[in-house]
Design an enzyme around this catalytic site. Structure first.
Site, mmCIF file in Angstrom:
data_model
loop_
_atom_site.group_PDB
_atom_site.id
_atom_site.type_symbol
_atom_site.label_atom_id
_atom_site.label_comp_id
_atom_site.label_asym_id
_atom_site.label_seq_id
_atom_site.Cartn_x
_atom_site.Cartn_y
_atom_site.Cartn_z
ATOM 1 N N GLY A 12 0.783 -1.230 0.000
ATOM 2 C CA GLY A 12 0.000 0.000 0.000
ATOM 3 C C GLY A 12 0.813 1.276 0.000
ATOM 4 N N LYS A 32 1.837 -8.235 -13.560
ATOM 5 C CA LYS A 32 1.684 -8.490 -12.125
ATOM 6 C C LYS A 32 1.472 -9.993 -11.988
ATOM 7 C CE LYS A 32 0.247 -7.346 -7.755
ATOM 8 N NZ LYS A 32 0.683 -6.289 -6.840
#
Length: 206
Positions: A12, A32
Site C-alpha cells: 500500500g 503483475k
C-alpha cells in the site's frame, strides 16, 4: 527482452502507481504475476488505465485480499514457481511484486526468492513516512543478500530530504527521485509527476 522489477518496502505504498508511470515512461508492457484481491480495481487494471500500455494476464488471480500464500490456500490453489518465469515478449517489461520482499507465496517460498531467480534489476519503492529509513535499509540488505541487482530507490509521498539522503548514503544506493502525492490520479497528472523520476538510470540498468 529487458525487464525491471518494481518492489516495495511494504504494501500500500504506491508501487502500482509508480509501476504505471514507469510502464508509460519506458513504453513497456506490464506484468503483475500474482494478484491477491479482486473486489476493487486490480493493479493490472489500474496500470492499463493510467499507462495505456499492454498488460499481460496475471499467472494467478486470487479473490481474497491477503498475503498470496493465504489467499491461494483459501481457494485450494498452490502457487507454482514454474508459472512465474519471466515471459518473453521481445520488449521492455515492468514486473510488479506483491507487498514487500518477505511476502510468502507459499509457506516455503518468499517473493524475494522469486525476484532473485529473475536476475533483473530491481527498483525499490519506499514511502517517505516515519520509519522509512529502517524499512528501506532492511529491504536493501535483503535484496543484496539474495544477490539482486538494485537499480535504486524511488521515494513516494511528501518530501523527506534528510531521510532520502541518509538512506542513499548508508545504503550506498542511487536516489531515483520522488513521486509526490497526487490530488487527482489521472494519466496526465501521473505523467507530469513522473518527470521527477530518473527514468534514464532505470532504462540504463535494464
Amino acid at each position: 527482452m529487458s525487464a525491471v522489477i518494481v518492489t516495495g518496502t511494504d504494501t500500500g505504498i504506491g508501487k502500482t502507481l509508480f509501476s504505471a508511470g514507469l510502464t508509460r515512461a519506458l513504453g513497456a508492457s506490464y506484468w503483475k504475476p500474482v494478484q491477491a484481491g479482486l473486489e476493487d480495481e486490480t493493479d493490472s487494471q489500474t496500470v492499463a488505465r493510467l499507462s495505456s500500455r499492454p498488460v499481460l494476464p496475471e499467472a494467478y488471480r486470487l479473490r481474497l485480499p491477503a498475503s498470496p500464500h493465504l489467499s491461494a490456500e483459501h481457494e485450494g490453489v498452490r502457487i507454482d514457481p514454474a508459472q512465474l518465469a519471466l515471459p518473453c515478449i521481445g520488449g521492455p517489461l515492468v514486473v510488479e511484486g506483491a507487498g514487500g520482499l518477505m511476502v510468502p507465496l507459499t509457506r516455503e517460498m518468499l517473493y524475494l526468492q522469486v525476484i532473485a531467480e529473475w536476475h533483473a534489476p530491481v527498483v525499490l519503492c519506499s514511502r517517505t513516512a516515519l520509519g522509512t529509513i529502517n524499512h528501506t535499509l532492511l529491504s536493501l540488505a535483503a535484496l543484496r543478500a539474495a544477490g539482486c541487482r538494485v537499480a535504486g530507490v524511488a521515494f513516494i509521498g511528501d518530501e523527506a530530504r534528510d531521510s532520502r539522503q541518509v538512506i542513499c548514503e548508508i545504503g550506498a544506493v542511487r536516489d531515483l527521485g520522488r513521486l509526490p502525492r497526487l490530488d487527482r490520479v489521472t494519466p496526465e497528472a501521473l505523467e507530469a509527476a513522473f518527470t521527477g523520476i530518473d527514468v534514464g538510470t532505470i532504462r540504463g540498468a535494464m
